[in-house]
Design an enzyme around this catalytic site. Sequence first.
Site, PDB file in Angstrom:
ATOM      1  N   PHE A   1     115.179 -90.959  29.688  1.00 30.42           N
ATOM      2  CA  PHE A   1     114.969 -90.089  28.529  1.00 30.42           C
ATOM      3  C   PHE A   1     114.647 -88.679  29.023  1.00 30.42           C
ATOM      4  O   PHE A   1     113.652 -88.468  29.713  1.00 30.42           O
ATOM      5  CB  PHE A   1     113.832 -90.631  27.659  1.00 30.42           C
ATOM      6  CG  PHE A   1     114.163 -91.962  27.028  1.00 30.42           C
ATOM      7  CD1 PHE A   1     114.738 -92.017  25.766  1.00 30.42           C
ATOM      8  CD2 PHE A   1     113.936 -93.150  27.706  1.00 30.42           C
ATOM      9  CE1 PHE A   1     115.064 -93.243  25.187  1.00 30.42           C
ATOM     10  CE2 PHE A   1     114.262 -94.377  27.130  1.00 30.42           C
ATOM     11  CZ  PHE A   1     114.828 -94.424  25.883  1.00 30.42           C
TER      12      PHE A   1
ATOM     13  N   ILE B   1     110.802 -92.114  31.140  1.00 33.97           N
ATOM     14  CA  ILE B   1     110.639 -90.808  30.512  1.00 33.97           C
ATOM     15  C   ILE B   1     110.431 -89.764  31.598  1.00 33.97           C
ATOM     16  O   ILE B   1     109.549 -89.916  32.444  1.00 33.97           O
ATOM     17  CB  ILE B   1     109.435 -90.841  29.546  1.00 33.97           C
ATOM     18  CG1 ILE B   1     109.784 -91.705  28.329  1.00 33.97           C
ATOM     19  CG2 ILE B   1     109.027 -89.445  29.127  1.00 33.97           C
ATOM     20  CD1 ILE B   1     108.627 -91.900  27.391  1.00 33.97           C
ATOM     21  N   CYS B   2     111.218 -88.708  31.547  1.00 33.86           N
ATOM     22  CA  CYS B   2     111.114 -87.655  32.578  1.00 33.86           C
ATOM     23  C   CYS B   2     109.781 -86.923  32.469  1.00 33.86           C
ATOM     24  O   CYS B   2     109.432 -86.390  31.414  1.00 33.86           O
ATOM     25  CB  CYS B   2     112.245 -86.644  32.411  1.00 33.86           C
ATOM     26  SG  CYS B   2     112.011 -85.180  33.445  1.00 33.86           S
ATOM     27  N   ILE B   3     109.076 -86.847  33.564  1.00 40.47           N
ATOM     28  CA  ILE B   3     107.724 -86.262  33.523  1.00 40.47           C
ATOM     29  C   ILE B   3     107.752 -84.769  33.208  1.00 40.47           C
ATOM     30  O   ILE B   3     106.930 -84.280  32.426  1.00 40.47           O
ATOM     31  CB  ILE B   3     106.984 -86.538  34.857  1.00 40.47           C
ATOM     32  CG1 ILE B   3     105.518 -86.139  34.729  1.00 40.47           C
ATOM     33  CG2 ILE B   3     107.642 -85.834  36.033  1.00 40.47           C
ATOM     34  CD1 ILE B   3     104.656 -86.664  35.852  1.00 40.47           C
TER      35      ILE B   3
ATOM     36  N   ALA C   1     108.585 -84.311  29.617  1.00 35.88           N
ATOM     37  CA  ALA C   1     107.502 -84.856  28.797  1.00 35.88           C
ATOM     38  C   ALA C   1     106.303 -83.915  28.761  1.00 35.88           C
ATOM     39  O   ALA C   1     105.656 -83.754  27.722  1.00 35.88           O
ATOM     40  CB  ALA C   1     107.081 -86.221  29.330  1.00 35.88           C
TER      41      ALA C   1
END
Lengths: 130, 130, 135, 135, 102, 102
Positions: A39, A77-79, A82
């Site tokens: 994501f 989820i891409c940090i 995010a």
Amino acid sequence: MKFGIVVSEGPYTHQASDSAYNFVKAALAKGHEVARVFFYHDGVNVGTRLSVPPQDDRQIQEQWTALAKEHDLDLVICIAAAQRRGLLDQNEADRQGKDANNIAEGFRISGLGQLIEMGIQCDRTITFGD
Amino acid sequence: MKFGIVVSEGPYTHQASDSAYNFVKAALAKGHEVARVFFYHDGVNVGTRLSVPPQDDRQIQEQWTALAKEHDLDLVICIAAAQRRGLLDQNEADRQGKDANNIAEGFRISGLGQLIEMGIQCDRTITFGD
Amino acid sequence: MSEVKKFLYVNRKAPYGTIYAQESLEVVLIGAAFDQDVSMAFLDDGVFQLTKGQDTKEAGLKNFSPTFRALGDYEVTKLYVEQESLDERGLTLDDLQDIQYEDEDDDYAEKPSIIVVSRAGMADVMADQDVVLSF
Amino acid sequence: MSEVKKFLYVNRKAPYGTIYAQESLEVVLIGAAFDQDVSMAFLDDGVFQLTKGQDTKEAGLKNFSPTFRALGDYEVTKLYVEQESLDERGLTLDDLQDIQYEDEDDDYAEKPSIIVVSRAGMADVMADQDVVLSF
Amino acid sequence: MATLHTVNKSPFQNQTLLSCLQHTKSGDAVLLIEDGVYGATKGTALSDAVTGLSAGVKLYVLGSDLAARGIDVAKLGKDITSVDYAGFVDLVADHDRTQNWL
Amino acid sequence: MATLHTVNKSPFQNQTLLSCLQHTKSGDAVLLIEDGVYGATKGTALSDAVTGLSAGVKLYVLGSDLAARGIDVAKLGKDITSVDYAGFVDLVADHDRTQNWL
């Protein structure tokens, strides 16, 4: 065959996460492997547990959480994306000095390297976005 | 003159919230009144206090919170749009049985009626979106 | 790493109005650590990303355009730019940043990273990849 | 309420690919309680919102198209649809839902809510408003 | 009773600017902001179309968005005026309504 | 070594479909999904352009997205094939790579 999926837009606002969900279900039904769903961009917002969609609408986060549980999917989820958008797990909240987290069950936060690794390891990479 | 502002896209992903911020500052500097800023669609995501943008980038939520404090601005987040996207205050979290909230200081959650009322009461309504 | 894949990052959107250009660059920089065969494609409004003289101060945005000039240090040295996309937008190569890399196989000579290709040439580049990521 | 303003809700986007059409309708329904002079404009891809036979089951989306037929109950009775936008998309009035309202000034006779206008006519509608909200 | 229109999308990617210009009335103003500023330059595949549809309409462009994108004001089409945010505010105040083409 | 291209935007609003078709190679396939399905119908202002640019390319459209938008398959241009998600998966598997035009 091994598929890697990118979701680049947030839930409800764009159809991208719905299309990705339908595609992943169909791929699994055909016996393919879905190695990872990554994501990125506003796609990170799919992984919030704080959403309360209308009851007569589909529950996008819950659909993904349930699918991940059923098929042991890796929802990443891409940090970096995010952080910009305010999607945190407890570890990130502690690290950033934030007093709450909002990640949903079945999702994990990790780096962009997971996207590249997915591209290397998968036979096909498909992006759903805008 | 009395201005009402609509912000329809989320921070960083679209320039809309930046443009709205610059416009509001310029309007105030010229002595106009900004009666309300209404955050709709993904615009509700501007109001999360959990974002951690890169330090060398502008801090969009903090900019709005500071501007609201300085000029007593009414920053309203649409409740229906916020529910879909997982933006909650403590009251909403309690009502929906959620274990956390993520709204930032200076924003409040209210209904779509506040958008219509803004249109009625303001001399000009300007939307920043996609 | 035993397997080297050809990665193409496709950029078709203008910078600043949306974040895609900037977050595309972040992927490219991270991806550089993986020692794959990396190319970038700039076509349609993506060519606007490479213009020189971008000054975001008054707009209050973060200027990420200098990062393009650092790509050579990450061994990202193939930036394909479509001629027709430039033409339609009234741009020439002179309007773009001068992006170079040091060729370690040629005594570290500075060479241009931008490769201008025709639309048909861009289609050839696209058809020659293992992984195509679009932004 | 002493002041009645002319509100126009402008719909230029297709349904389902993005949420704007659906969240536009939510504004219109809430706005109906405020007793303003309300019109809706459908032009460009916005005309796709009104097509009949939408079936979102297999796509897994929420079908909000029946709401258009309820607009009359909210006294939203002026749905301006641009002829040129229909033509360009290969659509005729027959492809759109039959949206009606009961005219309380005419013994509750059922009357069509859709008003097809030319592009120039749409420009006239737009120029005759106090508040224009775009989706 | 004139309108200020704003357009924020690149006309090379999206039809919005052309649709906006086809719905303006004589005396209206169109302000190009964000990625919409790409519609303001001369010598492009679209500059004739923009000029042709702008008869009777005053075209403005937001200077800070031009600068962000590296567009020199010398590249603007003639009769296109660059304004700052204060000018944007004045345009809103000086027209009877604002229509934002999204 | 053929490519599956996907397009998810309406061609009446956005140039992406036309750009995609101009970058396909003979033997490629293009699948229209989401708002992209509007590019699959005949009798529109764009159907000739789509047909003209599709020589040597096989066009598909996602049936569930057609149905969501109320488009009858009878309205599809000729030589355009409707597939379900299982067919979408097969198209991905049967081509060497997927390029998603966003």
